[in-house]
Design a protein around this motif. Sequence first.
Motif, mmCIF file in Angstrom:
data_model
loop_
_atom_site.group_PDB
_atom_site.id
_atom_site.type_symbol
_atom_site.label_atom_id
_atom_site.label_comp_id
_atom_site.label_asym_id
_atom_site.label_seq_id
_atom_site.Cartn_x
_atom_site.Cartn_y
_atom_site.Cartn_z
ATOM 1 N N ASP A 166 0.864 -1.181 0.000
ATOM 2 C CA ASP A 166 0.000 0.000 0.000
ATOM 3 C C ASP A 166 0.901 1.231 0.000
ATOM 4 N N ASN A 167 1.357 1.625 -1.186
ATOM 5 C CA ASN A 167 2.316 2.715 -1.322
ATOM 6 C C ASN A 167 1.767 4.053 -0.848
ATOM 7 N N LYS A 168 0.509 4.287 -1.136
ATOM 8 C CA LYS A 168 -0.100 5.562 -0.738
ATOM 9 C C LYS A 168 -0.153 5.691 0.783
ATOM 10 N N GLN A 169 -0.576 4.634 1.455
ATOM 11 C CA GLN A 169 -0.659 4.656 2.907
ATOM 12 C C GLN A 169 0.721 4.761 3.545
ATOM 13 N N GLU A 196 3.932 4.229 -11.750
ATOM 14 C CA GLU A 196 2.710 4.170 -10.935
ATOM 15 C C GLU A 196 2.994 4.181 -9.430
ATOM 16 N N ILE A 197 3.985 3.407 -8.985
ATOM 17 C CA ILE A 197 4.232 3.363 -7.540
ATOM 18 C C ILE A 197 4.736 4.709 -7.026
ATOM 19 N N SER A 198 5.481 5.423 -7.854
ATOM 20 C CA SER A 198 5.951 6.748 -7.457
ATOM 21 C C SER A 198 4.781 7.704 -7.320
ATOM 22 N N ASN A 199 3.846 7.640 -8.252
ATOM 23 C CA ASN A 199 2.678 8.527 -8.195
ATOM 24 C C ASN A 199 1.775 8.195 -7.010
ATOM 25 N N GLN A 200 1.688 6.905 -6.663
ATOM 26 C CA GLN A 200 0.899 6.530 -5.491
ATOM 27 C C GLN A 200 1.535 7.089 -4.215
ATOM 28 N N ARG A 201 2.854 7.006 -4.141
ATOM 29 C CA ARG A 201 3.546 7.558 -2.973
ATOM 30 C C ARG A 201 3.408 9.076 -2.927
ATOM 31 N N LEU A 202 3.432 9.694 -4.093
ATOM 32 C CA LEU A 202 3.247 11.142 -4.163
ATOM 33 C C LEU A 202 1.832 11.523 -3.720
ATOM 34 N N ASP A 203 0.850 10.710 -4.060
ATOM 35 C CA ASP A 203 -0.535 10.949 -3.610
ATOM 36 C C ASP A 203 -0.626 10.880 -2.087
ATOM 37 N N GLY A 204 0.025 9.880 -1.498
ATOM 38 C CA GLY A 204 0.015 9.754 -0.045
ATOM 39 C C GLY A 204 0.703 10.925 0.625
ATOM 40 N N PHE A 205 1.799 11.376 0.047
ATOM 41 C CA PHE A 205 2.543 12.552 0.529
ATOM 42 C C PHE A 205 1.644 13.790 0.511
ATOM 43 N N ARG A 206 0.962 14.003 -0.618
ATOM 44 C CA ARG A 206 0.074 15.167 -0.761
ATOM 45 C C ARG A 206 -1.089 15.106 0.233
ATOM 46 N N SER A 294 13.238 4.807 7.336
ATOM 47 C CA SER A 294 12.828 4.253 6.052
ATOM 48 C C SER A 294 11.633 3.311 6.204
ATOM 49 N N ILE A 295 10.859 3.196 5.131
ATOM 50 C CA ILE A 295 9.711 2.285 5.084
ATOM 51 C C ILE A 295 10.195 0.880 4.750
ATOM 52 N N SER A 296 9.878 -0.067 5.611
ATOM 53 C CA SER A 296 10.257 -1.467 5.385
ATOM 54 C C SER A 296 9.114 -2.196 4.684
ATOM 55 N N GLN A 297 9.443 -2.877 3.590
ATOM 56 C CA GLN A 297 8.459 -3.662 2.852
ATOM 57 C C GLN A 297 8.649 -5.148 3.156
ATOM 58 N N PRO A 298 7.572 -5.927 3.213
ATOM 59 C CA PRO A 298 7.666 -7.350 3.561
ATOM 60 C C PRO A 298 8.180 -8.173 2.364
ATOM 61 N N ILE A 319 -7.087 -18.179 -16.410
ATOM 62 C CA ILE A 319 -6.298 -17.289 -15.557
ATOM 63 C C ILE A 319 -7.141 -16.093 -15.131
ATOM 64 N N GLU A 320 -7.337 -15.967 -13.833
ATOM 65 C CA GLU A 320 -8.074 -14.840 -13.263
ATOM 66 C C GLU A 320 -7.105 -13.943 -12.499
ATOM 67 N N PRO A 321 -6.941 -12.676 -12.927
ATOM 68 C CA PRO A 321 -6.013 -11.775 -12.232
ATOM 69 C C PRO A 321 -6.389 -11.600 -10.760
ATOM 70 N N GLU A 322 -5.375 -11.578 -9.918
ATOM 71 C CA GLU A 322 -5.581 -11.432 -8.472
ATOM 72 C C GLU A 322 -4.525 -10.473 -7.934
ATOM 73 N N THR A 323 -4.935 -9.585 -7.055
ATOM 74 C CA THR A 323 -4.008 -8.603 -6.481
ATOM 75 C C THR A 323 -3.824 -8.838 -4.996
ATOM 76 N N VAL A 324 -2.570 -8.887 -4.570
ATOM 77 C CA VAL A 324 -2.235 -9.002 -3.149
ATOM 78 C C VAL A 324 -1.585 -7.692 -2.723
ATOM 79 N N VAL A 325 -2.189 -7.010 -1.747
ATOM 80 C CA VAL A 325 -1.663 -5.749 -1.226
ATOM 81 C C VAL A 325 -1.192 -5.973 0.205
ATOM 82 N N LEU A 326 0.080 -5.720 0.456
ATOM 83 C CA LEU A 326 0.671 -5.973 1.765
ATOM 84 C C LEU A 326 0.969 -4.668 2.504
#
Length: 338
Positions: A166-169, A196-206, A294-298, A319-326
């Motif tokens: 969850d990059n934004k959070q 995309e991940i940079s923009n999500q982090r920028l959204d959380g920052f804003r 720093s932010i630690s990722q699992p 094949i069914e797309p699936e998203t895992v958010v950690l």
Amino acid sequence: MHRRTPVTIKDIAQILNISVSTVSRALRGMPEIHPDTKNAILKMAEEMDYQPNQLAKNLVGNSTKTIGVIVPSLSYYFFASMLNSIEEAAMQAGYSVMVCQTNESYLRELAQIQNMLNSQVEGFIISLARDSLDYEHINRLIKKQIPLVLFDRYTDKIESSKVIVDNKQAAFKATVHMIEKGCRRLACLAGPPHLEISNQRLDGFRDAILTNGLQYEEQYVSHSDFTQENTIIQANNMMSQSNPPDGILTMSDNIAFSTMYALKQRGLRIPEDVAMVSFNNEPACTYLTPSLTSISQPIREMGTQAVRLLLKQLEADIIEPETVVLDTQLVIRESSLR
């Protein structure tokens, strides 16, 4: 003299003066072979150090038991650690891993995927290159029903399974932490604008700035291409403003390391003059002066989940797309403790 080529069942058959099919059946444990013949074949195979051709066996069964993993660069701690996790999970499932790095190049990403397809990999685990703006080569894999999992760097323009945080959070938490420590002019050294991940982090920052009643200033946002040289230029430009920031969020520890160097060259103190928080929590963060928040990722769980999703696709008819958010964890150190 030593043999330069591996021993084959044909070699064993010639020495024992029997057919290749008899040797093959004996080595596969088929019951119709006479016990004396079978024992002679097994003994000769051991003496000659015969090793089965696993690739040939797998191809006969239309399976290579190989996963293709493509990352931007193995010189980045995050991707090297992810590879360790992916390889461990794959081995436990009986799969081997073929690894390539793109060095952030779209053209290399294109070529590496084709090379892996030529090598008969059964599926892909990919983190997109910085320079990838066209995703037709990835979408072709999906059209062909080739199992695919994206991790870390991804785009919504590709409908595939993915493992992300969850990059934004995470960025929201990091920014709020600096605000709580007294920062009022917050800056962000982001990644490329299309990432995309940079923009999500920028959204959380804003969001963190606006939620806490502060002014969001576009002049305090810069986009780095991840190189040391470009990051130093961006950091110096930012700190040369008439009213420079007193807190900086960077998109990765590598960007943070270069930024800290630039700040120190200007005679600025961290965190007294400028607080800093970053992403990835590399081991070096602990040993810097000051140590880096720093932010630690699992990473281990991300690798395990990526392999799990890929194996799930390999076993499925559709094949069914699936998203895992950690979730992530903010590891607080000296660089943000004003």
